[in-house]
Design a protein around this motif. Structure first.
Motif, short mmCIF file in Angstrom:
data_model
loop_
_atom_site.label_atom_id
_atom_site.label_comp_id
_atom_site.label_asym_id
_atom_site.label_seq_id
_atom_site.Cartn_x
_atom_site.Cartn_y
_atom_site.Cartn_z
N GLU A 230 5.17 -27.15 -35.64
CA GLU A 230 4.52 -26.44 -36.74
C GLU A 230 3.63 -27.38 -37.56
O GLU A 230 2.48 -27.06 -37.89
CB GLU A 230 5.60 -25.82 -37.64
CG GLU A 230 5.07 -25.05 -38.82
CD GLU A 230 6.19 -24.49 -39.68
OE1 GLU A 230 5.86 -24.02 -40.78
OE2 GLU A 230 7.38 -24.53 -39.29
N ALA B 278 0.51 -28.36 -35.73
CA ALA B 278 -0.44 -27.27 -35.59
C ALA B 278 -1.24 -27.00 -36.85
O ALA B 278 -2.39 -26.56 -36.77
CB ALA B 278 0.29 -25.99 -35.17
N SER B 279 -0.65 -27.25 -38.03
CA SER B 279 -1.35 -26.77 -39.23
C SER B 279 -1.51 -27.77 -40.36
O SER B 279 -2.39 -27.60 -41.20
CB SER B 279 -0.63 -25.54 -39.78
OG SER B 279 0.68 -25.87 -40.20
N SER B 280 -0.71 -28.81 -40.46
CA SER B 280 -0.74 -29.62 -41.67
C SER B 280 -1.84 -30.67 -41.71
O SER B 280 -2.12 -31.24 -42.76
CB SER B 280 0.61 -30.30 -41.89
OG SER B 280 0.90 -31.19 -40.83
N TYR B 281 -2.49 -30.94 -40.60
CA TYR B 281 -3.49 -32.02 -40.55
C TYR B 281 -4.90 -31.55 -40.89
O TYR B 281 -5.77 -32.37 -41.20
CB TYR B 281 -3.53 -32.63 -39.13
CG TYR B 281 -4.23 -31.72 -38.16
CD1 TYR B 281 -5.59 -31.88 -37.90
CD2 TYR B 281 -3.57 -30.65 -37.58
CE1 TYR B 281 -6.25 -31.00 -37.07
CE2 TYR B 281 -4.22 -29.79 -36.74
CZ TYR B 281 -5.56 -29.96 -36.49
OH TYR B 281 -6.22 -29.08 -35.68
N LYS B 282 -5.18 -30.25 -40.84
CA LYS B 282 -6.54 -29.73 -40.81
C LYS B 282 -7.44 -30.26 -41.93
O LYS B 282 -8.51 -30.79 -41.67
CB LYS B 282 -6.52 -28.20 -40.85
CG LYS B 282 -7.92 -27.59 -40.85
CD LYS B 282 -7.83 -26.08 -41.01
CE LYS B 282 -9.15 -25.46 -41.30
NZ LYS B 282 -9.65 -25.70 -42.64
N ASN B 283 -7.05 -30.10 -43.16
CA ASN B 283 -7.93 -30.51 -44.25
C ASN B 283 -7.70 -31.95 -44.69
O ASN B 283 -8.62 -32.61 -45.16
CB ASN B 283 -7.78 -29.57 -45.45
CG ASN B 283 -8.41 -28.22 -45.16
OD1 ASN B 283 -9.26 -28.09 -44.29
ND2 ASN B 283 -7.97 -27.21 -45.88
N LYS C 289 5.56 -28.29 -46.54
CA LYS C 289 4.31 -27.53 -46.34
C LYS C 289 3.51 -27.49 -47.64
O LYS C 289 2.29 -27.61 -47.63
CB LYS C 289 4.63 -26.12 -45.86
CG LYS C 289 5.30 -26.06 -44.50
CD LYS C 289 4.37 -26.35 -43.37
CE LYS C 289 3.52 -25.14 -43.11
NZ LYS C 289 2.74 -25.24 -41.88
#
Length: 196
Positions: A120, A123-128, A87
């Motif tokens: 997990e 859901a969250s690691s690709y955004k930026n 993460k």
């Protein structure tokens, strides 16, 4: 055309099952004429973001990710979660390293788990960073008994090795298909640099 695939072993432990799986998958890719780089987060420890990287580990990891055409992201399951080291890496990594590059998620479990970290990360690691996870993934369960050196030790070992080889081939198909997108879209207009 030869492709460069970076494999990220997401465990912070120095000698990990995630690293073992990463090296096994790297060998599978090499048999398919790929160049590989294995990033072991247990060996290349990043400070918790946003601390300064006084050891200079991030520039080396960044250069490896920038040069890669695709990724394999390997996460151990720790209490149903993705590893903190992995993460943390996604806090450092941005568009320049990962935008519009295909990535295969691989879960690693000592038992029958392994799926929660993948959900997990999706859901969250690709955004930026805008990494593009494949709709397929791989889960290596009972990892201590499979993907060890030598011949398959069991039917389960034989099955996961065959599935892993298939998944590496699928990743290469996505890599070839998405190759032009990274260069074209890694630097969008400033107003849209971060996700919605």
């Amino acid at each position: 055309m030869s492709r460069h695939i970076a494999l990220i072993a997401g465990s912070s432990q120095q000698s990990s099952q995630s690293a073992k799986v990463a090296h096994w998958l790297a060998a599978s890719l090499q048999r398919q004429s790929c160049e590989t780089s294995v990033i072991e987060l247990g060996q290349q420890t990043l400070p918790l973001w946003p601390e300064a990287d006084s050891k200079g580990v991030w520039p080396e990891i960044s250069a490896t990710l920038r040069s890669a055409d695709a990724l394999v992201v390997i996460s151990p399951e720790w209490h149903g979660m993705a590893s903190p080291a992995l993460k943390n890496l996604f806090m450092y990594a941005g568009r320049a390293e990962l935008a519009h590059k295909p990535a295969l998620l691989v879960g690693v479990s000592g038992g029958q788990g392994g799926s929660y970290p993948l959900a997990e990360l999706r859901a969250s690691s690709y955004k930026n960073c805008r990494v593009c996870y494949l709709p397929e993934h791989l889960i290596v369960r009972n990892v201590e008994q499979v993907m060890n050196p030598g011949e398959p030790a069991s039917e389960d070992d034989q099955r996961i090795r065959a599935r892993a080889d298939w998944a590496m081939g699928l990743l290469l198909d996505y890599t070839n298909a998405l190759a032009p997108l990274h260069e074209r879209h890694r630097s969008p207009p400033a107003d849209w640099m971060n996700g919605m």
